[in-house]
Design an enzyme around this catalytic site. Sequence first.
Site, mmCIF file in Angstrom:
data_model
loop_
_atom_site.group_PDB
_atom_site.id
_atom_site.type_symbol
_atom_site.label_atom_id
_atom_site.label_comp_id
_atom_site.label_asym_id
_atom_site.label_seq_id
_atom_site.Cartn_x
_atom_site.Cartn_y
_atom_site.Cartn_z
ATOM 1 N N GLU A 134 6.354 -8.496 69.295
ATOM 2 C CA GLU A 134 5.627 -7.265 68.951
ATOM 3 C C GLU A 134 5.190 -7.282 67.497
ATOM 4 O O GLU A 134 4.095 -6.817 67.159
ATOM 5 C CB GLU A 134 6.511 -6.047 69.221
ATOM 6 C CG GLU A 134 5.782 -4.701 69.103
ATOM 7 C CD GLU A 134 5.798 -4.104 67.706
ATOM 8 O OE1 GLU A 134 5.099 -3.104 67.488
ATOM 9 O OE2 GLU A 134 6.504 -4.643 66.815
ATOM 10 N N GLU A 135 6.052 -7.812 66.645
ATOM 11 C CA GLU A 135 5.779 -7.764 65.206
ATOM 12 C C GLU A 135 4.599 -8.644 64.793
ATOM 13 O O GLU A 135 4.122 -8.544 63.663
ATOM 14 C CB GLU A 135 7.033 -8.166 64.418
ATOM 15 C CG GLU A 135 8.240 -7.259 64.628
ATOM 16 C CD GLU A 135 8.060 -5.860 64.062
ATOM 17 O OE1 GLU A 135 6.988 -5.574 63.492
ATOM 18 O OE2 GLU A 135 8.990 -5.046 64.192
ATOM 19 N N ASP A 170 14.578 -1.760 63.945
ATOM 20 C CA ASP A 170 13.245 -1.848 64.542
ATOM 21 C C ASP A 170 13.150 -3.249 65.168
ATOM 22 O O ASP A 170 12.866 -4.213 64.480
ATOM 23 C CB ASP A 170 12.189 -1.640 63.462
ATOM 24 C CG ASP A 170 10.771 -1.793 63.964
ATOM 25 O OD1 ASP A 170 10.548 -1.756 65.186
ATOM 26 O OD2 ASP A 170 9.877 -1.985 63.117
ATOM 27 N N HIS A 185 10.577 -3.780 72.251
ATOM 28 C CA HIS A 185 10.530 -5.164 71.773
ATOM 29 C C HIS A 185 11.851 -5.550 71.110
ATOM 30 O O HIS A 185 12.501 -4.743 70.449
ATOM 31 C CB HIS A 185 9.335 -5.375 70.839
ATOM 32 C CG HIS A 185 9.416 -4.727 69.496
ATOM 33 N ND1 HIS A 185 10.001 -5.346 68.412
ATOM 34 C CD2 HIS A 185 8.953 -3.538 69.040
ATOM 35 C CE1 HIS A 185 9.898 -4.566 67.351
ATOM 36 N NE2 HIS A 185 9.267 -3.457 67.702
ATOM 37 N N ASP A 230 10.059 2.737 70.606
ATOM 38 C CA ASP A 230 9.930 2.030 69.334
ATOM 39 C C ASP A 230 10.508 2.897 68.216
ATOM 40 O O ASP A 230 10.999 4.001 68.461
ATOM 41 C CB ASP A 230 8.466 1.684 69.061
ATOM 42 C CG ASP A 230 8.296 0.401 68.253
ATOM 43 O OD1 ASP A 230 9.179 0.098 67.430
ATOM 44 O OD2 ASP A 230 7.280 -0.297 68.437
#
Length: 359
Positions: free
Chosen positions: A207-208, A175, A68, A230
């Site tokens: 994604e978050e 991230d 992501h 990830d």
Amino acid sequence: MPLDLKAHIKHLSGLAAPSGYEEAARDAIREAWAGLADTFEVDGLGNLIATKTGSGPEPRRKVMLCAHMDEIGLIVAEIRDGFIRAAMLGGIDSRVLLSQPVLVHGRRALPGVFGAAPPHMSRRRTEYPTLDDLWIDVGLPGEDVAELVRVGDVITFDAPAIELKGDRLAGKSFDNRVSVAAITVCLEELAARQHAWDVVAVAAVQEEVGSHGAITAAYKVQPDIAIAIDGNFAAQAGANDDETFKLGDGPVLGRGPNFHPQLFKHAREVAKAQEFKHHIEALPANSGTDAWLIQVSREGVPSLLISIPMRNMHTPVEVIDVRDVRRTGRWMAALIAGMGPDFLDTIAWPETLSEEGES
């Protein structure tokens, strides 16, 4: 020209691209992958989908690499007397916001800071303030803020990546931009290697806030195998040693019901043959990554998770070791290059019924 991985990570980290607003990251990633993939597509949700064609006979199998590209951020919830109250866009701990520089993306980008009452005046000196207690100051009169900023504008950390000693970097949005960079390494490695399968690289959105990009990308691509990449937790002061992995000592391979056992076995064999340093993580349930939802797309997708250790996850000062990113990319390239046209048959579940009523 060979990839300058450290510079690539720093560039991706500096982009402002929170969940739902990934355009800057998408454009930069497409540029980075331009000479490494054969076709590009952006789906209806905003995922970037790049395909590198394999050499096997048609119809070729497809392996999807999914990382992501969104980052945690904030969104303007209220404007009062020139100060801005924010709401979370992804998982942010209010402890890291005190005195933090940010960019408010209004009609133009405005630098600002999260302010807090001086300790001399604070009524709750032994408690961390909640997000509702914190206000962003952009240093402008109230009427100018009202003109330039609207409720719903996004806010990102203003934290350029910095180089620490050796191969380590600190910055925001590692991230999961470092996993995107690992895909870049993989594609570059595959440019010099033959691979039978089509490789579909996905820079996924949102994604978050729920892995939405992974869900739609898997449905569209319909991969035969998927690898999610990830971040993971690196060992650091105050963290549980049983749940962390040594920084600079290789990526982490997940093991549990989220992951296909035969695919896991293949990945381990490749790592041992290539002498790639790596860790194993037991994940007995939800992995908390895109792999969890990709696995159950359509009729099911054999999936893996390779993760990159980082300290201070979900803060503006995440710390990574560039060697772990490079190893991840090379590991994926070796894994893919070792998959022949009939590889899927070798990991298929055995048929338990040959005819109706016959076992």
